[in-house]
Design an enzyme around this catalytic site. Structure first.
Site, PDB file in Angstrom:
ATOM      1  N   THR A 133       0.898  -1.108   0.024  1.00  0.00           N
ATOM      2  CA  THR A 133       0.080  -0.065   0.049  1.00  0.00           C
ATOM      3  C   THR A 133       0.960   1.236  -0.037  1.00  0.00           C
ATOM      4  O   THR A 133       1.633   1.547   0.973  1.00  0.00           O
ATOM      5  CB  THR A 133      -0.931  -0.021   1.343  1.00  0.00           C
ATOM      6  OG1 THR A 133      -1.696  -1.237   1.213  1.00  0.00           O
ATOM      7  CG2 THR A 133      -1.699   1.332   1.356  1.00  0.00           C
ATOM      8  N   LYS A 161      -7.533   1.654  -3.232  1.00  0.00           N
ATOM      9  CA  LYS A 161      -7.112   1.457  -1.762  1.00  0.00           C
ATOM     10  C   LYS A 161      -7.290   2.621  -0.811  1.00  0.00           C
ATOM     11  O   LYS A 161      -7.821   2.490   0.182  1.00  0.00           O
ATOM     12  CB  LYS A 161      -5.805   0.726  -1.738  1.00  0.00           C
ATOM     13  CG  LYS A 161      -5.276   0.324  -0.356  1.00  0.00           C
ATOM     14  CD  LYS A 161      -5.821  -0.542   0.229  1.00  0.00           C
ATOM     15  CE  LYS A 161      -5.485  -0.901   1.542  1.00  0.00           C
ATOM     16  NZ  LYS A 161      -4.458  -1.910   2.045  1.00  0.00           N
TER      17      LYS A 161
END
Length: 173
Positions: free
Chosen positions: A87, A162
């Site tokens: 991420t 995300k």
């Protein structure tokens, strides 16, 4: 299918083990000196990349992602697929994909939702940015590692999704 997996931390190691349990040839490397039990860990990062059809990264941040991609891109074979499950921000994902494309490597950003338990149980959700061609080739791996994989658009779109997912989670908490 030969797979290199870079980043054998809390998320990466169970993911790599799940791929190996499914009968795939997986070689792992970690950027930190870690002790790994019941898994094939190589000593040099190039060993986890050279000749591999797919290289998966699960790294702690965008700076590390860029450093690792600068190191591994020269070892990647043409038309290999590099899947980054870290991420990171969209700019870092785009920089990594640009590096890969410059060497005829197909990049995918595929951050995950589901945490360590999801990684261990193979129930992750993948938010994917990349080409349909690369997504279709990697989809069987996503099915081993998780319950759902959604192609959100071109490179960077997985990271954007995300970020939105994290914002909604934060608001709901």
């Amino acid at each position: 299918m030969d797979i290199g997996f870079i980043g054998l931390g809390n998320m990466g190691l169970p993911m790599a083990k799940n791929l190996a349990k499914a009968g795939l040839n997986v070689l792992g490397f970690d950027i930190a000196p870690t002790i790994v039990k019941d898994f094939v860990k190589v000593e040099k990062i190039a060993q986890a990349v050279e000749g591999m059809d797919i290289v998966i990264t699960m790294l702690p941040d965008g700076k590390t992602l860029t450093q690792v991609y600068n190191e591994i891109i020269p070892f990647g074979k043409e038309q290999a697929i590099f899947v980054d499950c870290s991420t990171v921000d969209v700019d870092d994902a785009l920089q990594a994909s640009s590096l890969a494309k410059s060497k005829m490597i197909l990049p995918i950003d595929a951050p995950v939702s589901g945490g360590v338990i999801g990684a261990e149980e193979g129930t992750l959700t993948f938010m994917v940015g990349g080409s349909w061609q690369a997504f279709d080739k990697v989809k069987p791996l996503f099915e081993i590692l998780g319950q759902k994989a959604v192609l959100c658009g071109d490179n960077g779109a997985g990271q954007a999704a995300k970020i939105c997912n994290n914002m909604i989670l934060g608001i709901s908490m």
